[in-house]
Design an enzyme around this catalytic site. Structure first.
Site, PDB file in Angstrom:
ATOM      1  N   ASP A 219       4.742  11.548  20.968  1.00 23.57           N
ATOM      2  CA  ASP A 219       6.065  11.422  20.370  1.00 23.57           C
ATOM      3  C   ASP A 219       6.980  12.553  20.860  1.00 23.57           C
ATOM      4  O   ASP A 219       6.551  13.706  20.966  1.00 23.57           O
ATOM      5  CB  ASP A 219       5.892  11.513  18.846  1.00 23.57           C
TER       6      ASP A 219
ATOM      7  N   GLU B  59       6.719   9.714  25.244  1.00 22.33           N
ATOM      8  CA  GLU B  59       8.039   9.168  24.919  1.00 22.33           C
ATOM      9  C   GLU B  59       9.060  10.112  25.535  1.00 22.33           C
ATOM     10  O   GLU B  59       9.235  11.230  25.061  1.00 22.33           O
ATOM     11  CB  GLU B  59       8.224   9.117  23.396  1.00 22.33           C
TER      12      GLU B  59
HETATM   13  C1  NOJ Z   1      10.176   8.857  17.952  1.00 22.60           C
HETATM   14  C2  NOJ Z   1       9.485   7.807  17.162  1.00 22.60           C
HETATM   15  O1  NOJ Z   1       9.312   6.660  17.950  1.00 22.60           O
HETATM   16  C3  NOJ Z   1      10.337   7.559  15.947  1.00 22.60           C
HETATM   17  O2  NOJ Z   1       9.911   6.445  15.216  1.00 22.60           O
HETATM   18  C4  NOJ Z   1      10.343   8.800  15.102  1.00 22.60           C
HETATM   19  O3  NOJ Z   1      11.198   8.603  14.000  1.00 22.60           O
HETATM   20  C5  NOJ Z   1      10.807  10.008  15.901  1.00 22.60           C
HETATM   21  N1  NOJ Z   1      10.211  10.082  17.184  1.00 22.60           N
HETATM   22  C6  NOJ Z   1      10.510  11.286  15.169  1.00 22.60           C
HETATM   23  O4  NOJ Z   1       9.135  11.532  15.156  1.00 22.60           O
END
Ligand code: NOJ
Length: 515
Positions: A199, A258
């Protein structure tokens, strides 16, 4: 490779509390087998108060009781492995929950303490420190800083949270933070998981000196303005190298970052040989249903892969964005376009992701009653933005009314709409023209291709508003029509079409695979 993203609250509920859980995934593993996917990316299931539904972790080495326990996760891993599928877990290294023991210790210990040094605490500005240390906004709305009350009751320092106040950012220049993540990586890898989706992989490192963002910085997520010091700092790459060294001790394990970083040269740095194995480049996810935009998105993702000699990844949606059926137009047009885009996605070389419910052609549900919304964005923006609940509504499995076989409870954590009876997995399983049948067939055919990871695609001349391409490693010729007119289908055998053809013509909002 095709990976299926499970949002565990919304996939299937086995214990009858109206919220999905790990046993629900085990019970529905047959759905994944019939879909033909190679594995699962599981959104976070670690212990969490659930303010951001698991992306606020209070204990990274335990499973939240909402979803089961560590034993249930182990059984899920075994179940998937028995069918040749992998399990990729979500890891949240950028921040913890405010309920993490470290954060409680940081509040109790006070300014200047080693406990505070695990997070990013700063004094406020102004004579009485009542103004936040910088002008940084949080992604969920409002400032990225919250002021704490010190142990003696006085108004105190501020801590950084790029997301909700319940998600304090960790200080990645503190060695303790990296050591703890290493323990977490080994804990899950030793249990048998096959890797991690990481993440906010582009946000982990913060600048030494925190300064105001300059006027006019574009704060939209996909773009990531280079002047926005919250993201994509050089130090982030050391973090990924450290993660890589640990993960590489486990043969076959992989990381998927991500990475919301637009410029391809900068994005490509994340997938250098000693950093992330793979990263999400969100260009295709954000592209409108328009030939030129789709081609640009594909080319930029391929270009990033070429620069780093890495494997591209593709996704039409995930738990953070409007579902493709709705994004492309909703109703019958949205469905037709989402089906066409599936053939584009699955014709591309690399790793394709399918977000749970996309295989059922689910739309985003913007009718979730306002008093049932749970995404922190809704409150943080003063109700200006609805947030992401629309794409997280529990899946319909069978039956003609809520809860559609999702649970034995009467209600689900987010209410399901009426009218999803024709979208259930059971209904679609027996309909050869359903979206579920298209997914199964497309994935089956994709698996019959040579499947090298060479990210080379050749674009061929075609009609305005259409795209025609083939992969250089074999596979098919893919053509999509985003124009308003039917066009002739090129010579070749039709292997699969996303919708009915008009004789030898490809209608608008349709794609075809040819051989
Ligand atoms: C990206 C995640 O995909 C999302 O769902 C989340 O709210 C944020 N990061 C914070 O962790």
């Amino acid at each position: 490779m095709v990976l299926y993203q499970i949002y565990p609250r919304s996939f299937a509920d086995a214990d009858g509390d109206g919220t999905g859980d790990l046993q629900g995934v085990i019970d529905r593993a047959g759905h994944l087998e019939r879909l033909g996917v190679d594995g699962v990316w599981l959104s976070p299931i670690m212990r969490s108060p659930g303010v951001d539904h698991g992306y606020d972790v209070s204990d990274p080495r335990d499973v939240d009781p909402l979803f089961g326990d560590v034993g249930t996760l182990r059984r899920l891993v075994e179940r998937l492995h028995a069918s040749g599928m992998v399990l990729i877990m979500d890891l949240v290294p950028n921040h913890t929950s405010i309920e993490h023991a470290w954060f409680a210790a940081a509040l109790a210990a006070g300014p200047g303490s080693p406990e505070r040094a695990r997070y990013i605490f700063r004094d406020g500005r102004g004579a009485d420190g009542s103004a936040p240390p910088t002008n940084w906004p949080s992604v969920f709305g409002g400032p990225a800083w919250t002021r704490v009350t010190e142990p003696d009751g006085s108004a105190g320092q501020w801590y950084l949270h790029l997301f909700a106040p319940e998600q304090p950012d960790l200080n990645w220049s503190n060695g303790e933070v990296a050591d703890d993540l290493e323990r977490t990586l080994r804990f899950w890898l030793d249990l048998g998981v096959d890797g991690f989706r990481i993440d906010v992989a582009h946000g982990l490192a913060k600048p030494e000196t925190l300064e105001d963002l300059p006027e006019g910085v574009e704060i939209a997520q996909l773009v990531v303005d280079e002047r926005d010091a919250r993201w994509d700092r050089p130090g982030v790459h050391d973090v990924h190298r450290r993660i890589r060294r640990v993960v590489d001790e486990y043969p076959g394990a992989a990381t998927f970052g991500e990475v919301w970083v637009g410029p391809v040269e900068r994005f490509a740095r994340y997938v250098r040989p000693d950093e992330l194995h793979f990263a999400f480049h969100f260009a295709l996810t954000g592209a409108p249903f328009e030939a030129a935009a789709i081609r640009d998105a594909v080319e930029s993702t391929l270009e990033a892969s070429r620069i780093a000699d890495s494997t591209p990844t593709w996704a039409l949606s995930n738990h953070d964005v409007v579902r493709e059926v709705t994004r492309y137009g909703n109703g019958a047009i949205g469905t037709a376009r989402a089906r066409a885009m599936l053939l584009v996605e699955l014709a591309l070389p690399g790793i394709a992701f399918v977000y749970n419910g996309a295989e059922l052609g689910l739309p985003s549900d913007f009718r979730v009653p306002r008093d049932r919304l749970t995404d922190p964005t809704w409150e943080r923006t003063g109700h200006a933005e609805l947030g992401r609940d629309h794409c997280r509504v529990p899946l319909p499995w069978a039956g003609s009314a809520p809860p559609y076989g999702f649970t034995t409870a009467e209600d689900t954590w987010l209410p399901q709409p009426r009218g999803w009876g024709r979208l259930t997995a059971r209904e679609q399983s027996v309909d050869p023209d359903s979206t579920l049948s298209l997914y199964r067939e497309a994935i089956r055919i994709r698996h019959s291709w040579p499947g090298t990871t060479v990210p080379a695609v050749t674009w061929l001349d075609t009609f305005d508003g259409c795209l025609l391409f083939c992969r250089e490693d074999g596979g098919v010729l893919c053509m999509i029509n985003t124009s308003r007119h039917a066009v002739p289908v090129p010579d070749g055998d039709v292997v699969l079409a996303s919708g009915p053809l008009d004789g030898t013509r490809l209608p608008p909002d349709t794609a075809v695979w040819l051989q």
